[in-house]
Design a protein around this motif. Structure first.
Motif, PDB file in Angstrom:
ATOM      1  N   SER A  57      44.692   0.295  11.183  1.00  0.00           N
ATOM      2  CA  SER A  57      45.378   0.910   9.710  1.00  0.00           C
ATOM      3  C   SER A  57      44.071   1.599   9.018  1.00  0.00           C
ATOM      4  O   SER A  57      43.265   0.723   8.852  1.00  0.00           O
ATOM      5  N   ALA A  58      43.951   2.123   8.163  1.00  0.00           N
ATOM      6  CA  ALA A  58      43.331   2.380   7.270  1.00  0.00           C
ATOM      7  C   ALA A  58      43.709   1.393   6.245  1.00  0.00           C
ATOM      8  O   ALA A  58      44.732   0.625   5.964  1.00  0.00           O
ATOM      9  N   MET A 113      42.852  10.146   5.679  1.00  0.00           N
ATOM     10  CA  MET A 113      41.756  10.819   5.779  1.00  0.00           C
ATOM     11  C   MET A 113      41.307  10.805   7.355  1.00  0.00           C
ATOM     12  O   MET A 113      40.081  11.549   6.858  1.00  0.00           O
ATOM     13  N   GLY A 114      41.380  10.338   8.036  1.00  0.00           N
ATOM     14  CA  GLY A 114      40.844  10.580   9.372  1.00  0.00           C
ATOM     15  C   GLY A 114      39.644   9.324  10.095  1.00  0.00           C
ATOM     16  O   GLY A 114      39.156   9.449  11.601  1.00  0.00           O
ATOM     17  N   ALA A 115      39.290   8.909   9.255  1.00  0.00           N
ATOM     18  CA  ALA A 115      38.260   7.937   9.817  1.00  0.00           C
ATOM     19  C   ALA A 115      38.887   6.904  10.497  1.00  0.00           C
ATOM     20  O   ALA A 115      37.817   7.169  11.930  1.00  0.00           O
ATOM     21  N   THR A 116      40.478   6.256  10.860  1.00  0.00           N
ATOM     22  CA  THR A 116      40.182   5.149  11.345  1.00  0.00           C
ATOM     23  C   THR A 116      40.684   6.293  13.467  1.00  0.00           C
ATOM     24  O   THR A 116      40.672   5.348  13.791  1.00  0.00           O
ATOM     25  N   ALA A 117      41.720   7.444  13.156  1.00  0.00           N
ATOM     26  CA  ALA A 117      41.856   8.003  13.920  1.00  0.00           C
ATOM     27  C   ALA A 117      40.848   8.623  14.903  1.00  0.00           C
ATOM     28  O   ALA A 117      40.601   7.968  16.001  1.00  0.00           O
ATOM     29  N   SER A 118      39.616   8.923  14.408  1.00  0.00           N
ATOM     30  CA  SER A 118      38.382   8.542  15.009  1.00  0.00           C
ATOM     31  C   SER A 118      37.751   7.333  15.355  1.00  0.00           C
ATOM     32  O   SER A 118      37.004   7.679  16.910  1.00  0.00           O
ATOM     33  N   LEU A 175      43.927  -5.997  16.823  1.00  0.00           N
ATOM     34  CA  LEU A 175      44.415  -5.203  15.453  1.00  0.00           C
ATOM     35  C   LEU A 175      43.379  -5.265  14.109  1.00  0.00           C
ATOM     36  O   LEU A 175      41.595  -5.900  14.548  1.00  0.00           O
ATOM     37  N   PHE A 176      42.431  -3.988  14.174  1.00  0.00           N
ATOM     38  CA  PHE A 176      41.630  -3.409  13.198  1.00  0.00           C
ATOM     39  C   PHE A 176      41.868  -2.720  12.450  1.00  0.00           C
ATOM     40  O   PHE A 176      42.656  -2.380  12.259  1.00  0.00           O
ATOM     41  N   HIS A 177      41.358  -2.898  11.205  1.00  0.00           N
ATOM     42  CA  HIS A 177      41.211  -1.478   9.797  1.00  0.00           C
ATOM     43  C   HIS A 177      40.111  -0.858   9.548  1.00  0.00           C
ATOM     44  O   HIS A 177      39.131  -1.645   9.846  1.00  0.00           O
TER      45      HIS A 177
END
Length: 223
Positions: A107-108, A65-70, A136-138
């Protein structure tokens, strides 16, 4: 001295081009200062700092939904400010990891699982990632759980151990009202829970970490 004799001296000087100081001075006399400087660039003086090539960083992500991209974009911004050369790409737009010294992947996380394209990326590039620094993060937790670390999915945990990554970082997510219509449970979680200070602090940890060596070791970074 005739022009023929001068040409002969010049050819002899070129053949005697060796590294000793005396020979260098002869080359200067016979080839000319400009040509010598072109062939033998000036060495760095003892007081002149070495200009290290900036490390290259790939920040890549799988988002729903775009949160990870931001969050990925914010990490890229912080690392550029720290002096790194950074590319930020969605996972599907990454042709290779070969050009990069450091790879940051996020990743989400939904229902306790990473998006499949993120897991596939780690598996597909596993051999090369073992010789790079990988972080790495989620992202995803909302509401009251936004400050709680999310358990790392078993498949991701296994890959992270193989790559010797630092602990997987959890970032809070962002849920917009237009994606939860008619879902009473989710409507209670609507809102932006992202913590930009947390993102900045984690980015600084990456920037200050030991610099990776393509040979498998590390040496201290200076930024």
């Amino acid at each position: 001295m005739s022009e023929i004799e001068k040409a002969g001296i010049q050819r002899d000087a070129q053949r005697r081009a060796v590294s000793s100081p005396g020979a260098s001075q002869a080359i200067i006399r016979h080839l000319g200062v400009d040509l010598y400087q072109e062939r033998h660039p000036a060495s760095r003086t003892p007081d002149e700092p070495v200009q290290a090539k900036p490390m290259t960083v790939l920040v890549t992500y799988a988002t729903k939904m775009g949160a990870t991209a931001s969050i990925a974009a914010a990490i890229g911004h912080e690392l550029r400010a720290a002096g790194f050369t950074v590319d930020v790409h969605e996972i599907g737009a990454v042709p290779a990891v070969t050009p990069y010294d450091v790879v940051v992947l996020g990743s989400a996380i939904y229902q306790g699982r990473w998006l499949p394209e993120a897991v596939r990326f780690l598996r597909r590039h596993g051999r090369l990632l073992r010789t790079r620094s990988v972080w790495l993060f989620h992202s995803g937790p909302l509401g009251a759980s936004r400050r709680h670390d999310q358990p790392v999915p078993a498949d991701v945990e296994r890959i992270a151990r193989e790559l010797s990554t630092p602990p997987v970082k959890t970032f809070a997510g962002n849920l917009q009202a237009d994606v939860v219509l008619h879902d009473t449970d989710l409507e209670r979680l609507v809102g932006d829970s992202r913590d930009w200070k947390d993102v900045r602090i984690w980015s600084q940890q990456i920037a200050s970490a030991p610099e990776p060596s393509r040979g498998g070791g590390v040496h201290c970074a200076h930024h």
